[in-house]
Motif scaffolding. Structure first.
Motif, mmCIF file in Angstrom:
data_model
loop_
_atom_site.group_PDB
_atom_site.id
_atom_site.type_symbol
_atom_site.label_atom_id
_atom_site.label_comp_id
_atom_site.label_asym_id
_atom_site.label_seq_id
_atom_site.Cartn_x
_atom_site.Cartn_y
_atom_site.Cartn_z
ATOM 1 N N CYS A 132 6.031 24.222 12.682
ATOM 2 C CA CYS A 132 5.501 22.932 12.234
ATOM 3 C C CYS A 132 6.143 21.810 13.030
ATOM 4 C CB CYS A 132 5.734 22.734 10.732
ATOM 5 S SG CYS A 132 7.426 22.291 10.286
ATOM 6 N N PRO A 133 5.496 20.651 13.089
ATOM 7 C CA PRO A 133 6.097 19.507 13.781
ATOM 8 C C PRO A 133 7.171 18.848 12.925
ATOM 9 C CG PRO A 133 3.863 18.968 13.030
ATOM 10 C CD PRO A 133 4.139 20.369 12.606
ATOM 11 N N LEU A 134 8.313 18.568 13.546
ATOM 12 C CA LEU A 134 9.395 17.854 12.874
ATOM 13 C C LEU A 134 9.371 16.372 13.200
ATOM 14 C CD1 LEU A 134 12.363 20.343 13.399
ATOM 15 C CD2 LEU A 134 11.155 19.862 11.265
ATOM 16 N N VAL A 135 8.868 16.040 14.400
ATOM 17 C CA VAL A 135 8.830 14.649 14.848
ATOM 18 C C VAL A 135 7.499 14.386 15.545
ATOM 19 C CG1 VAL A 135 11.283 14.089 15.036
ATOM 20 C CG2 VAL A 135 10.213 15.401 16.843
ATOM 21 N N ILE A 136 7.062 13.140 15.480
ATOM 22 C CA ILE A 136 5.803 12.740 16.096
ATOM 23 C C ILE A 136 6.044 11.423 16.831
ATOM 24 C CG2 ILE A 136 4.976 11.587 14.007
ATOM 25 C CD1 ILE A 136 2.170 12.733 14.672
ATOM 26 N N ALA A 137 5.522 11.310 18.049
ATOM 27 C CA ALA A 137 5.727 10.110 18.872
ATOM 28 C C ALA A 137 4.384 9.633 19.392
ATOM 29 C CB ALA A 137 6.667 10.416 20.044
ATOM 30 N N ALA A 138 4.187 8.313 19.438
ATOM 31 C CA ALA A 138 2.926 7.732 19.908
ATOM 32 C C ALA A 138 3.094 7.229 21.340
ATOM 33 C CB ALA A 138 2.511 6.576 19.003
ATOM 34 N N HIS A 139 2.060 7.454 22.172
ATOM 35 C CA HIS A 139 2.077 6.939 23.547
ATOM 36 C C HIS A 139 2.131 5.411 23.502
ATOM 37 C CE1 HIS A 139 0.816 6.010 27.642
ATOM 38 N NE2 HIS A 139 1.036 7.265 27.962
ATOM 39 N N LYS A 167 0.850 -1.180 0.000
ATOM 40 C CA LYS A 167 0.000 0.000 0.000
ATOM 41 C C LYS A 167 0.885 1.229 0.000
ATOM 42 C CE LYS A 167 -4.482 -0.328 0.622
ATOM 43 N NZ LYS A 167 -5.410 -0.466 -0.461
ATOM 44 N N GLN A 168 0.409 2.295 -0.656
ATOM 45 C CA GLN A 168 1.170 3.542 -0.710
ATOM 46 C C GLN A 168 0.181 4.702 -0.667
ATOM 47 O OE1 GLN A 168 3.053 4.340 -4.501
ATOM 48 N NE2 GLN A 168 4.953 4.974 -3.518
ATOM 49 N N TRP A 169 0.452 5.676 0.174
ATOM 50 C CA TRP A 169 -0.410 6.855 0.306
ATOM 51 C C TRP A 169 0.411 8.085 -0.040
ATOM 52 C CZ3 TRP A 169 -0.656 11.010 4.056
ATOM 53 C CH2 TRP A 169 -1.862 11.736 4.050
ATOM 54 N N ILE A 170 -0.051 8.825 -1.052
ATOM 55 C CA ILE A 170 0.698 9.988 -1.549
ATOM 56 C C ILE A 170 -0.166 11.230 -1.365
ATOM 57 C CG2 ILE A 170 1.854 11.024 -3.532
ATOM 58 C CD1 ILE A 170 2.127 8.098 -4.616
ATOM 59 N N PRO A 171 0.104 12.056 -0.366
ATOM 60 C CA PRO A 171 -0.697 13.278 -0.175
ATOM 61 C C PRO A 171 -0.435 14.252 -1.307
ATOM 62 C CG PRO A 171 1.171 13.261 1.343
ATOM 63 C CD PRO A 171 1.196 11.942 0.631
ATOM 64 N N GLN A 172 -1.499 14.913 -1.759
ATOM 65 C CA GLN A 172 -1.375 15.775 -2.932
ATOM 66 C C GLN A 172 -1.218 17.248 -2.597
ATOM 67 O OE1 GLN A 172 -0.925 14.404 -5.650
ATOM 68 N NE2 GLN A 172 -1.911 12.415 -5.642
ATOM 69 N N GLU A 173 -1.723 17.709 -1.458
ATOM 70 C CA GLU A 173 -1.817 19.151 -1.242
ATOM 71 C C GLU A 173 -1.128 19.666 0.018
ATOM 72 O OE1 GLU A 173 -5.912 20.186 -1.304
ATOM 73 O OE2 GLU A 173 -6.073 20.051 -3.479
ATOM 74 N N ARG A 174 -0.717 18.823 0.899
ATOM 75 C CA ARG A 174 -0.258 19.296 2.196
ATOM 76 C C ARG A 174 1.215 19.707 2.229
ATOM 77 N NH1 ARG A 174 -4.615 19.838 3.224
ATOM 78 N NH2 ARG A 174 -3.728 21.823 3.781
ATOM 79 N N GLY A 175 1.966 19.457 1.175
ATOM 80 C CA GLY A 175 3.393 19.720 1.221
ATOM 81 C C GLY A 175 4.117 18.524 1.801
ATOM 82 N N PRO A 176 5.437 18.635 2.023
ATOM 83 C CA PRO A 176 6.214 17.475 2.461
ATOM 84 C C PRO A 176 5.762 16.914 3.810
ATOM 85 C CG PRO A 176 7.659 19.239 1.692
ATOM 86 C CD PRO A 176 6.278 19.815 1.776
ATOM 87 N N ILE A 177 5.810 15.583 3.914
ATOM 88 C CA ILE A 177 5.631 14.892 5.194
ATOM 89 C C ILE A 177 6.900 15.093 6.011
ATOM 90 C CG2 ILE A 177 5.475 12.597 6.256
ATOM 91 C CD1 ILE A 177 3.832 11.743 3.755
ATOM 92 N N THR A 178 6.765 15.424 7.296
ATOM 93 C CA THR A 178 7.954 15.573 8.150
ATOM 94 C C THR A 178 8.243 14.316 8.964
ATOM 95 O OG1 THR A 178 6.617 16.598 9.900
ATOM 96 C CG2 THR A 178 7.716 18.078 8.339
ATOM 97 N N TYR A 197 -0.197 8.217 12.523
ATOM 98 C CA TYR A 197 -0.199 9.674 12.668
ATOM 99 C C TYR A 197 0.876 10.244 11.752
ATOM 100 C CZ TYR A 197 -2.825 8.546 16.906
ATOM 101 O OH TYR A 197 -3.764 8.064 17.779
ATOM 102 N N VAL A 198 0.495 11.210 10.904
ATOM 103 C CA VAL A 198 1.406 11.773 9.901
ATOM 104 C C VAL A 198 1.480 13.289 10.088
ATOM 105 C CG1 VAL A 198 1.974 11.890 7.447
ATOM 106 C CG2 VAL A 198 0.578 9.984 8.307
ATOM 107 N N SER A 199 2.685 13.828 10.269
ATOM 108 C CA SER A 199 2.844 15.282 10.412
ATOM 109 C C SER A 199 3.398 15.879 9.116
ATOM 110 C CB SER A 199 3.765 15.610 11.595
ATOM 111 O OG SER A 199 5.049 15.020 11.432
ATOM 112 N N PHE A 200 3.017 17.132 8.867
ATOM 113 C CA PHE A 200 3.367 17.804 7.612
ATOM 114 C C PHE A 200 4.063 19.131 7.866
ATOM 115 C CE2 PHE A 200 -0.004 14.942 6.448
ATOM 116 C CZ PHE A 200 0.294 14.540 5.153
#
Length: 453
Positions: free
Chosen positions: A391-398, A331-342, A354-357
């Motif tokens: 903007c968020p550079l990193v994301i962490a899950a509990h 599977k592959q998910w390619i966001p079109q409008e949000r700019g780069p994924i961080t 959870y995906v940050s941009f």
């Protein structure tokens, strides 16, 4: 056309996790257009945008017109602070962008590494308002320091610390953190903040660190020169050196189930190594979308699903799911409008991603099919300040609360986010399987053994 995700029931049964409840938020506005590439299948686009880009066009599922129209699925947009629970952690230490972020394995604290090589540790206290003592977005934690007042500060090389690659790894019992910021690797005691030892002076510098899952004395060290060193801390010895990447190492993930180490690099390549003899079993290059301008040193991160077979790969252009050890892209998910994924991460139960941009937003995807279920705007967790772009550079899950995650920001801040209490602990609901929401026509997502030109 039929949409065939990988077998999510097999994933859930292997991980022993119940699927999340399906309780919806109030409908919001503006859907995020994205494409999900499903290998050898074709899925029509069914999500529309209005002319002013503000109002959500209802997704029209295949259903009888006599059905209850209130059950039509809508993407949840969270745009205001009142729509979620968010908490910016207190900070009295100089604010530098957060390079790395992790919850302790106990879930009682959050550790951040800033770009100036200083670590910050926030601890939640057990009290009447917080009976478990676990990290949450409702009770303010304490920025913790030992009585000596010392800080955990990494060794710095001659290079500008802002240019150095930061990395750290936490031992399973939360007693030690191994960390580097362009200089030597340091091993810190998490109780006293004292430096236990330093090793591996650059060059090359360490760029990613991971503890061996069966032996805390063995660490995998990804290096600036594209090699991976398997190092025994106790005897101060490099056991072996793995070579297969062309650019610096940006991710490492172990699987106990498959007995492999997966590495990723700035060359957009994934490699699988046997933990028995450390031979390379397979490798695959990410499929970079055509026409996309890509940073030549963009990080590729990897993380195993709870089943330790499915692998999340994160690149600024995409989120992809692979099956190890052969690295078949499912599977592959390619966001079109949000700019780069961080950055991106699985929730602790691997049910959502959870995906940050770079634009400050966070998208919540259903992990089994990479379908968008919720989007959080920066206005929901950041104060309005038009003069600075954060903007968020990193994301962490509990580690034990599936709906809680933390963001490390460019302004040095750390924010913890949870859904509102009335949402039954969910970030939106998954779109119906027959709906096709947020998808576009399919393309081959199999990846390649050769780098793309």
């Amino acid at each position: 056309a039929e949409n065939r995700p990988f077998d999510a029931s097999r994933v859930a049964s292997t991980a022993g996790v119940k699927p999340p409840a399906m309780n919806a938020f109030p409908p919001g506005s503006a859907a995020l257009a994205a494409s999900i590439v499903d290998r050898n299948t074709s899925v029509p686009t069914m999500l529309g945008m209005s002319a002013d880009n503000r109002s959500l066009v209802d997704v029209k599922p295949r259903m009888d017109e006599s059905m209850d129209k209130s059950k039509v699925w809508k993407l949840i947009e969270i745009t205001e602070a009142s729509q979620c629970r968010s908490l910016r952690l207190p900070d009295s230490i100089s604010a530098m962008r957060v390079s790395r972020l992790i919850y302790t394995n106990s879930g009682l604290a959050i550790l951040a590494l800033a770009s100036n090589a200083v670590h910050k540790l926030w601890k939640w206290q057990r009290n009447d308002r917080n009976l478990t003592g676990k990290a949450n977005a409702s009770v303010m934690p304490q920025l913790w320091q030992p009585s000596s007042g010392i800080l955990m500060t990494n060794d710095l090389s001659d290079t500008n610390p802002e240019d150095a690659v930061s990395c750290f790894a936490l031992s399973k019992n939360d007693s030690y953190v191994m960390s580097a910021s362009g200089g030597k690797i340091s091993l810190f005691n998490m109780m006293t903040f004292k430096t236990m030892t330093t090793f591996m002076a650059p060059p090359p510098a360490a760029t990613f660190l991971a503890f061996h899952p069966q032996d805390n004395n063995i660490i995998a060290i990804g290096m600036e020169d594209s090699s991976i060193q398997i190092y025994n801390v106790r005897v101060d010895e490099v056991k072996t050196k793995l070579k297969g990447h062309q650019k610096r190492i940006t991710g490492l993930a172990f699987s106990n189930v498959l007995n492999v180490l997966v590495s990723s690099g700035a060359d957009s390549q994934l490699c699988v190594w046997s933990m028995d003899g450390w031979e390379k079993l397979s490798s695959k290059y990410l499929q970079i979308p055509s026409g996309r301008a890509v940073n030549p040193l963009a990080d590729t991160r990897v993380q195993f699903h709870q089943d330790q077979i499915h692998l999340l790969a994160v690149h600024e252009t995409q989120i992809a799911i692979y099956e190890a050890p052969k690295l078949e892209c499912l599977k592959q998910w390619i966001p079109q409008e949000r700019g780069p994924i961080t950055h991106a991460t699985y929730s602790c139960d691997s049910q959502v991603i959870y995906v940050s941009f770079e634009d400050g937003s966070v998208s919540v995807l259903t992990a089994s099919n990479l379908r968008l279920r919720c989007r959080i705007s920066p206005s929901a967790y950041l104060p309005p300040n038009p003069s600075t772009r954060v903007c968020p550079l990193v994301i962490a899950a509990h580690p034990s609360e599936p709906s809680q995650f933390a963001l490390g920001l460019t302004d040095g801040g750390v924010c913890v986010l949870e859904p509102p209490l009335e949402s039954d602990g969910q970030w939106g609901t998954a779109p119906p399987a027959e709906n096709g929401a947020g998808t576009s026509t399919a393309a081959s997502a199999s990846g390649s053994d050769q780098p793309q030109r």
